[in-house]
Scaffold this motif. Sequence first.
Motif, PDB file in Angstrom:
ATOM      1  N   ASP A 177      -9.674  95.402  29.195  1.00 48.96           N
ATOM      2  CA  ASP A 177      -9.699  96.305  30.345  1.00 48.96           C
ATOM      3  C   ASP A 177      -8.937  95.701  31.524  1.00 48.96           C
ATOM      4  N   ILE A 191      -5.203  95.746  30.903  1.00 46.86           N
ATOM      5  CA  ILE A 191      -4.688  97.117  31.021  1.00 46.86           C
ATOM      6  C   ILE A 191      -4.564  97.506  32.489  1.00 46.86           C
ATOM      7  N   ASP A 246      -1.518  95.999  34.009  1.00 47.13           N
ATOM      8  CA  ASP A 246      -0.346  96.749  33.549  1.00 47.13           C
ATOM      9  C   ASP A 246       0.943  95.928  33.677  1.00 47.13           C
ATOM     10  N   THR A 261       0.398  96.702  27.830  1.00 48.33           N
ATOM     11  CA  THR A 261      -0.682  97.676  28.000  1.00 48.33           C
ATOM     12  C   THR A 261      -0.880  98.472  26.715  1.00 48.33           C
ATOM     13  N   ALA A 262       0.214  98.871  26.084  1.00 50.24           N
ATOM     14  CA  ALA A 262       0.116  99.586  24.810  1.00 50.24           C
ATOM     15  C   ALA A 262      -0.492  98.695  23.733  1.00 50.24           C
ATOM     16  N   ASP A 310      -4.213  98.527  24.295  1.00 49.88           N
ATOM     17  CA  ASP A 310      -4.814  99.778  23.825  1.00 49.88           C
ATOM     18  C   ASP A 310      -4.920  99.803  22.303  1.00 49.88           C
ATOM     19  N   LEU A 362      -7.810  97.686  21.221  1.00 50.27           N
ATOM     20  CA  LEU A 362      -9.064  98.416  21.429  1.00 50.27           C
ATOM     21  C   LEU A 362      -9.296  99.420  20.302  1.00 50.27           C
ATOM     22  N   GLU A 363      -8.255 100.134  19.921  1.00 49.06           N
ATOM     23  CA  GLU A 363      -8.384 101.101  18.841  1.00 49.06           C
ATOM     24  C   GLU A 363      -8.741 100.406  17.521  1.00 49.06           C
ATOM     25  N   GLU A 387     -15.521 101.173  23.750  1.00 46.88           N
ATOM     26  CA  GLU A 387     -14.877 101.971  24.778  1.00 46.88           C
ATOM     27  C   GLU A 387     -14.573 101.112  25.990  1.00 46.88           C
ATOM     28  N   ARG A 388     -13.582 101.531  26.746  1.00 51.94           N
ATOM     29  CA  ARG A 388     -13.320 100.875  28.020  1.00 51.94           C
ATOM     30  C   ARG A 388     -14.494 101.067  28.939  1.00 51.94           C
TER      31      ARG A 388
END
Length: 327
Positions: free
Chosen positions: A214, A217, A220, A236-237, A240, A243-244, A325-326
């Motif tokens: 988090d 991200i 950034d 940042t991608a 993410d 996280l996924e 989740e964030r």
Amino acid sequence: MDRIVLGNEEFEGRNNAYVLADDDADELALVDTGIATDDVRRDLREGLAERGYEFADVDDIVLTHFHVDHAGLAGEIQAESDATVYVHEADAPLVAQDPDAVATVEERRRELLEEWGVPDDARAELLAFFESADIKGRPADPTPIEDGETLAVGGRTLETVHAPGHAAGLCCFETESGDEAFVGDALLPVYTPNVGGADVRVERPLERYVATLDRLIDRDYERVWSGHRDPIAEPTARADAILEHHRERTDAILAFLDDHGPADAWTVSAHLFGDLEGIHIVHGPGETFAHLDHLRHDGVVAFEHGEYRLLEEPVGTGSRTKSVERQ
């Protein structure tokens, strides 16, 4: 960014040591040093020599965390150069190889391996790996740092960004532009950083690591310099995507418990990762534990008699479909 690529056959592939130099001010710094093996020592010495330096010229060493593939040569370089070795205060005792700190980690690892249900033969193999892998190097005398602290090294100004999860003291170091950072193992371009097994001191490791993602991200960055392999052009991608990955792993664990009933971390790990050897004997069930522990705190599973089971009616804020989740 000037980096020296170092060999590493045990942990996540090639390591990086970053060279920060200000020839006008006669300042030389390294971000991470690599593992203390003959091959890597040669790689680092030759890489510095190509730039006109040797170990004795190093003024400062900035360590992203205590793991031997990042900090292994710090003590040796410090002995030759009297360099200042910076590392987060949580990891400083391990970089110093303080006997009490090392013993505490070893005892905690033994406790968790038993709790996770790791069989005796696998535990013996892991112990043999640690005993045979003479890679930790000599102790350093570190200078502890903390979140938000600014370091002036190698003609650069770096801001310390504490990023725990993979390790209790893992830090990123943001450059003066604010657009880039050295991130160690907080973000990796190929693998996902191990949580749970990589540092058994970390309480609620997945929660801590999600908070780190988090934070990255939110910052950034335009580009980050990882501790392994190539730089990450879209950090940042990448955060993410990690996280996924953890959402998908959480769902896979829930599906396994739903299909097979209560199980210990080792059994679930075998389903996720298959047969494990070497350091992965702690990494596999450790990461599985990190997810199960996260689900337990969310009220989705219960831990009883060494096994995790799905709750028929999740409690608190938990739900069968809740993933990472964030915050």
